[in-house]
Design an enzyme around this catalytic site. Structure first.
Site, short mmCIF file in Angstrom:
data_model
loop_
_atom_site.label_atom_id
_atom_site.label_comp_id
_atom_site.label_asym_id
_atom_site.label_seq_id
_atom_site.Cartn_x
_atom_site.Cartn_y
_atom_site.Cartn_z
N ASN A 1 -15.52 6.05 -5.51
CA ASN A 1 -15.45 5.00 -6.52
C ASN A 1 -16.21 3.73 -6.09
OD1 ASN A 1 -14.36 3.87 -8.93
ND2 ASN A 1 -13.05 2.65 -7.62
N PHE B 1 -19.55 8.49 -1.21
CA PHE B 1 -19.96 8.38 -2.61
C PHE B 1 -18.73 8.58 -3.48
CE2 PHE B 1 -21.76 9.07 -6.77
CZ PHE B 1 -22.66 8.02 -6.81
N TRP C 1 -20.16 4.31 -5.53
CA TRP C 1 -20.86 4.48 -6.81
C TRP C 1 -21.14 3.14 -7.48
CZ3 TRP C 1 -17.48 3.59 -11.22
CH2 TRP C 1 -18.16 3.58 -12.43
N ASP D 1 -6.87 4.35 -4.85
CA ASP D 1 -7.58 4.18 -3.58
C ASP D 1 -8.22 5.54 -3.32
OD1 ASP D 1 -7.96 2.27 -1.16
OD2 ASP D 1 -7.31 4.09 -0.18
N LYS E 1 0.87 -1.19 0.00
CA LYS E 1 0.00 0.00 0.00
C LYS E 1 0.90 1.23 0.00
CE LYS E 1 -4.36 1.13 0.04
NZ LYS E 1 -5.48 0.45 -0.63
P1 NDP Z 1 -12.95 7.72 -2.96
O1 NDP Z 1 -11.94 8.76 -2.63
O2 NDP Z 1 -13.35 7.54 -4.38
O3 NDP Z 1 -14.27 7.95 -2.09
C1 NDP Z 1 -14.30 8.02 -0.69
C2 NDP Z 1 -15.69 8.52 -0.32
O4 NDP Z 1 -15.86 8.49 1.07
C3 NDP Z 1 -15.92 9.96 -0.75
O5 NDP Z 1 -17.27 10.10 -1.09
C4 NDP Z 1 -15.60 10.74 0.53
O6 NDP Z 1 -16.23 12.00 0.60
C5 NDP Z 1 -16.17 9.79 1.56
N1 NDP Z 1 -15.56 9.96 2.87
C6 NDP Z 1 -14.26 10.12 3.18
N2 NDP Z 1 -14.09 10.21 4.50
C7 NDP Z 1 -15.33 10.08 5.03
C8 NDP Z 1 -15.83 10.09 6.35
N3 NDP Z 1 -15.01 10.23 7.39
N4 NDP Z 1 -17.16 9.91 6.52
C9 NDP Z 1 -17.99 9.76 5.47
N5 NDP Z 1 -17.57 9.76 4.19
C10 NDP Z 1 -16.25 9.92 3.99
O7 NDP Z 1 -12.39 6.35 -2.36
P2 NDP Z 1 -12.79 4.87 -2.77
O8 NDP Z 1 -14.23 4.78 -3.06
O9 NDP Z 1 -11.80 4.40 -3.78
O10 NDP Z 1 -12.44 4.08 -1.42
C11 NDP Z 1 -13.38 3.96 -0.34
C12 NDP Z 1 -12.96 2.81 0.57
O11 NDP Z 1 -12.86 1.59 -0.20
C13 NDP Z 1 -11.59 2.97 1.23
O12 NDP Z 1 -11.61 2.33 2.48
C14 NDP Z 1 -10.66 2.19 0.26
O13 NDP Z 1 -9.47 1.77 0.91
C15 NDP Z 1 -11.57 1.03 -0.08
N6 NDP Z 1 -11.23 0.32 -1.30
C16 NDP Z 1 -11.18 0.96 -2.51
C17 NDP Z 1 -10.88 0.25 -3.66
C18 NDP Z 1 -10.92 0.87 -5.01
O14 NDP Z 1 -10.88 0.12 -6.00
N7 NDP Z 1 -11.03 2.17 -5.15
C19 NDP Z 1 -10.54 -1.20 -3.61
C20 NDP Z 1 -10.70 -1.78 -2.29
C21 NDP Z 1 -11.01 -1.04 -1.21
P3 NDP Z 1 -15.45 13.31 0.12
O15 NDP Z 1 -15.05 13.05 -1.31
O16 NDP Z 1 -16.45 14.39 0.26
O17 NDP Z 1 -14.26 13.42 1.03
#
Ligand code: NDP
Length: 445
Positions: free
Chosen positions: A238, A236, A241, A164, A124
């Site tokens: 990756n 909301f 969605w 991520d 990571k």
């Molecule tokens: P993104 O950056 O695309 O999205 C994160 C989302 O969570 C955003 O909507 C963000 O809001 C919101 N967010 C962040 N902090 C908080 C909080 N404290 N409370 C509520 N909402 C919050 O990230 P991903 O979707 O890629 O990743 C989300 C999770 O999934 C992480 O734990 C990541 O490690 C895990 N993951 C992701 C993978 C991937 O393929 N992308 C694969 C496997 C796991 P805002 O934008 O307004 O900050």
């Protein structure tokens, strides 16, 4: 192995690394029994070797903003374990990033990647850089400065980073461009690439789609499905969605999304044009939660709260670590939620997990549920190596198969005498055994 004794020593060595210690403890508690039944693991000091990364690269990232101001961020890559394949794991750009968070994510990634059935080790990386509010040019300059150091230790057969939190297609593009220039090669060194330069179909959706495919398997064990169910989702980004899109497709109604400042409750459901609207806001780097409530009158914005107080059948936490605590879990169970599948990494606190397991809620951890993302990255690597692209249906079908297989592994090692599947235990044991046996095969290195 005595978990308490082992953790005391680990805490002494790595004081204050809360998330990392939490992740290690969860795995050790799950595997303790099987570990102690197999003395060859202890003789080879498998756990002592597994909990420490192979190496950590930490570097400064100086960059210049649009006003000519110089900024300095910290960059990291934690290469944890490569016993079953090249190091593989995402890069996170978020102000909260520190070594403890990246070590927890890298450690989890070892077992997640093992579960996918594909040959990938665990790693990571990331930076405390905050992409929010930055211009495209600033993001590009930062990504280029970050890659100026990172490229020295990555490569298509050694370490293949991905996205991520805060790292999507745009950031991967800027980093890939810089890597290509520095290394004078055009290979699949990063995954999540654009479709016209080596990316795989379905990769952007894969984590969320995979999470729903996994949850679908969980629901089947209770002879039910997503059809007609109410789903609460957090975040909301990756993952959220993709999960919302697939849950809608399978006939569920998604009623929440969230951000760090609160959540949206839309009893009419969040689908179709509403999802497109959210994607537009996200692409333009804007806050999404509040504007949604102005645009769609059926929705209510609940400031400073998390969506777990809403009545739902299924909860998919898809935002970040430790975003669902014991009280949230009690609320969910009280309101009739019977299935919780973690789209994010470690979103539930240990107290919340205890509530889910005690109440026999269907509960599965991120390392199993969200493994579809890295699995599809593995499929991207395979396509890059063959210098060809599979059609969408083929990638989706392989992803679906992998998620079913991960569910099968969890059930194999996690089912108790009453038929309840403890997915935490199942995922940890299945992921661990493959890695531990490979370590035994390859000797002390
Ligand atoms: P993104 O950056 O695309 O999205 C994160 C989302 O969570 C955003 O909507 C963000 O809001 C919101 N967010 C962040 N902090 C908080 C909080 N404290 N409370 C509520 N909402 C919050 O990230 P991903 O979707 O890629 O990743 C989300 C999770 O999934 C992480 O734990 C990541 O490690 C895990 N993951 C992701 C993978 C991937 O393929 N992308 C694969 C496997 C796991 P805002 O934008 O307004 O900050």
């Amino acid at each position: 192995m005595d978990v308490e004794k082992f953790m005391l020593e680990l805490e002494r060595k790595h004081p204050g690394e809360m998330e990392y210690l939490q992740a290690v403890r969860e795995v050790l508690e799950s595997i303790e029994e099987i570990y102690n039944e197999n003395p060859q693991f202890d003789s080879a000091k498998i756990i002592e070797r597994l909990v420490e990364p192979d190496r950590i690269l930490m570097f400064k990232v100086p960059w210049v903003d649009d006003n000519g101001q110089v900024h300095v961020n910290l960059g990291y890559r934690v290469q944890f374990n490569n016993v079953i394949g090249p190091y593989k794991g995402g890069l996170r750009f978020h102000p909260s990033v520190n070594l403890s968070i990246l070590k927890f994510l890298g450690f989890e990634q070892i077992f997640k990647n093992s579960l996918t059935t594909l040959p990938m080790g665990g790693a990571k990386g990331g930076s405390d850089f905050d992409p929010k509010g930055k211009s495209n040019a600033e993001i590009m300059r930062f990504c280029q400065a970050f890659m100026l150091e990172l490229w020295k230790i990555i490569g298509p057969e050694t370490d293949v980073p991905a996205g991520d939190i805060g790292v999507g297609g745009r950031e991967i593009g800027f980093m890939y461009g810089m890597y290509k220039k520095l290394a004078s090669e055009n290979t699949g060194v990063l995954t999540g690439k654009g479709l016209n330069w080596g990316g795989s179909l379905i990769r952007p959706e894969a984590t969320g789609f995979g999470a729903v495919y996994f949850a679908e398997e969980m629901l089947k064990t209770r002879n039910t499905s997503f059809q007609g169910k109410t789903v609460a989702i957090s975040g909301f980004g990756n993952v959220a969605w993709g999960a919302a899109t697939k849950a809608n497709e399978l006939g569920a109604k998604v009623v929440t999304i969230s951000g760090p400042d609160g959540y949206i409750y839309d009893p009419d459901g969040i689908s179709g044009e509403k999802i497109n609207y959210l994607l537009e806001l996200r692409a333009s780097n804007q806050d999404i939660v509040k504007p949604y409530s102005y645009e769609f009158p059926s929705a209510q914005f609940v400031q400073g709260k998390r969506p777990w107080e809403v009545k739902c059948d299924i909860a998919l936490p898809c935002a970040t670590q430790n975003e669902l605590d014991k009280d949230d879990a009690l609320n969910l169970v009280k309101n009739g939620c019977f299935c919780v599948a973690e789209g994010a990494n470690m979103p539930s606190t240990p107290g919340a997990i205890e509530v889910f397991l005690e109440s026999k809620t269907l509960f599965a951890p991120g390392k199993a549920v969200n493994a579809g993302g890295v699995a599809t990255s593995g499929l991207e690597m395979a396509q890059n190596a063959m210098k060809m692209n599979w059609p969408m249906e083929e990638v989706d079908q392989r992803l679906h198969q992998i998620m079913k297989s991960i569910h099968g592994s969890c059930a194999k090692y996690g089912t108790d005498s009453e038929g309840y599947i403890n997915y935490v235990k199942g995922a940890n044991i299945a992921g661990f055994l493959k890695v531990a046996n490979a370590m035994l095969d390859q000797g002390v290195i």
